[in-house]
Enzyme design. Sequence first.
Site, PDB file in Angstrom:
ATOM      1  CD1 TRP A 103       6.046  17.558  26.303  1.00  0.00           C
ATOM      2  CD2 TRP A 103       5.145  18.426  27.763  1.00  0.00           C
ATOM      3  NE1 TRP A 103       4.709  17.721  25.930  1.00  0.00           N
ATOM      4  CE2 TRP A 103       4.005  18.277  27.066  1.00  0.00           C
ATOM      5  CE3 TRP A 103       5.239  19.118  29.071  1.00  0.00           C
ATOM      6  CZ2 TRP A 103       2.294  18.296  26.703  1.00  0.00           C
ATOM      7  CZ3 TRP A 103       3.539  19.381  28.896  1.00  0.00           C
ATOM      8  CH2 TRP A 103       2.560  19.403  29.198  1.00  0.00           C
ATOM      9  CG  ASP A 173       9.643  15.485  31.985  1.00  0.00           C
ATOM     10  OD1 ASP A 173       9.133  14.781  32.518  1.00  0.00           O
ATOM     11  OD2 ASP A 173       9.284  16.776  31.370  1.00  0.00           O
ATOM     12  CE  LYS A 197       2.462  13.079  28.440  1.00  0.00           C
ATOM     13  NZ  LYS A 197       1.873  13.141  28.324  1.00  0.00           N
TER      14      LYS A 197
END
Lengths: 362, 362
Positions: A103, A173, A197
Amino acid sequence: MKYGRTFNFSAGPAMMPEPVLEEIRDEMMNYRGSGMCVMEMSHRSKVFQQIADEAQADLRKLMNIPDNYKVLFIQGGGTLQFAMVAMNLMKNGKACYVETGAWSKKAIAEAKKYGEVQVVASSADKNFSYIPDCSDLDIPEDADYVYICENETINGTTWNKLPNTKGHILVSDQSSMFLSRPCNVADYGLIWAGVQKNVGPAGMAVVIIREDLIRDDLDPKTPIYMKYKTHADNDSMYNTPNCWAIYCCGKVFKYLLSIGGLEEMEKRNIAKAQVIYDFLDSSKLFKGAVVPQDRSLMNIPFVTGDKELDAAVVAASKEAGFDNLKGHKSVGGLRASVYNAMPIEGAQALVDFLTKFEAEHK
Amino acid sequence: MKYGRTFNFSAGPAMMPEPVLEEIRDEMMNYRGSGMCVMEMSHRSKVFQQIADEAQADLRKLMNIPDNYKVLFIQGGGTLQFAMVAMNLMKNGKACYVETGAWSKKAIAEAKKYGEVQVVASSADKNFSYIPDCSDLDIPEDADYVYICENETINGTTWNKLPNTKGHILVSDQSSMFLSRPCNVADYGLIWAGVQKNVGPAGMAVVIIREDLIRDDLDPKTPIYMKYKTHADNDSMYNTPNCWAIYCCGKVFKYLLSIGGLEEMEKRNIAKAQVIYDFLDSSKLFKGAVVPQDRSLMNIPFVTGDKELDAAVVAASKEAGFDNLKGHKSVGGLRASVYNAMPIEGAQALVDFLTKFEAEHK
């Protein structure tokens, strides 16, 4: 589990608290006497405005968000945030990124479109199985920010100590660890998290941004939707937001407050992950993929060391009623994601299953 | 109405079919034996893939979408589409727009960031109360496309005859009339629609694009999320989509097919709007704001001609149990939005109420 529900180890979208789902179900045909489902409400109506205001107030309470930070609800997920962060914060056209996995790599690739990206640390050398030492990074004076992915969903690492940014703005993030433990918001310039999530349904990111970082002097070609200022000036209602996600996430925020907030949630998450890590550390068949000190409480990748055996575990786990244990296609192996809403019974049941599998495959 | 539900005249988000909401409620705790709510499903799972595939297949059937068109589900609503259309389709850097009200104006403002915009027709001269004659527009040979907003939600106009684009690509914002009547997709290069008006929950736009218009040679600064190619190449799953909206919209598509498709829906919409327009045409107090030939079947703005009286109608309507009858802040007056899911009984009840109000205010 009630309703014949399964232990769902998906990396996201993932489990939500059962009491939250029950409330949503019960309010479906007529939300609290409004005569409407929340999906049918004008986002400009008083009844929806109250839902949105409460969601924001509860999140502020949960995270102790200081008054000089704005909370924004934006569509487009992490993919849009990768670009928005760079488009909005690259004032000098230079930023530092720490590369810790899939990511952060995506964030780096997108940021390169908008300026110079310096990768100031990386754990690529050991397949992203650790968090690099970031106590003394080489950060240029004119760097606009330092960016990290605070929990790498695919690789299973987490930051337990934030990088020393040497006075530069920290951007994080937090998608796959958002609200999993207390967080000192003042340490960051900007936090963003896709909610799918660890909170609610896919289709929204929460952005927590220090007010002085909200700029208007961007490249004139910046789409109006991609300016943080557009969302900040209109309290996330410049256009119709993802009202349903705001509603559902708001319920999760209330649920977290009701059980004792993020301190309690962290305790439960530690206990839950411990069940699985203790098993992995004592197993002769299974092995965790991450160095102990950087292990994520949320995403636990592990392997047998044998691809065919890994596949056999996945197949057997499905038969046993577990879901989504296969590792991400880019790294293989197995992965158990145990977000906030996974009960400890799920972790225990998984360990029971793995223990039995190990005994049968000696 | 069942469940104490109200007739909700909101311009969007707006009413959804009751049987659809009932199904969603019944599937909340455990979707068809999957052990999960749809909000909890991995978007990469077989069970969710089937939901997404069915939604797309049903929409294709409903609109008879030709095989050389892609159907995309994209977050960010109309605001992102205003930019995406221009960023993706302006090959020569020039496009023609027809200005018919608030939403085409927003599209024009955003498109100007990416190239030359020529407003080839406008109804601004009469407060956007009609659709201009577009049978012989002055369209430059090298214009990349002609853009219309096919139903202006705020102004209450609709296109009953498409413009003569003289061989150029037609792009249409169908948000507030999407699926309200049959549509010949082959007449368009690209159709987009925010689903929160006439289909499902806010947070998603449907884009129907002719395959040859999907380009890769865009400005290198185009965010990856804003390339139609990103979504087309990954069947709308480059990143986590708004899974909940896909699920809910899919149910609405099935519902529309079950009642006889768009031909039947159009019949019902004509009958429903007629109830209100007939009243407005015979009323001495109320007056429709749009010329008869360009009136929308979906959004019906009307006025008394007296601002205080307009406000009195809104206040009385709330007491009578109707919701969202106030006109948009930019135009004032009143507006009844009667999308697909509004039953004809709602239109009749509104007329009964207005008739009574008129009798009391002679």
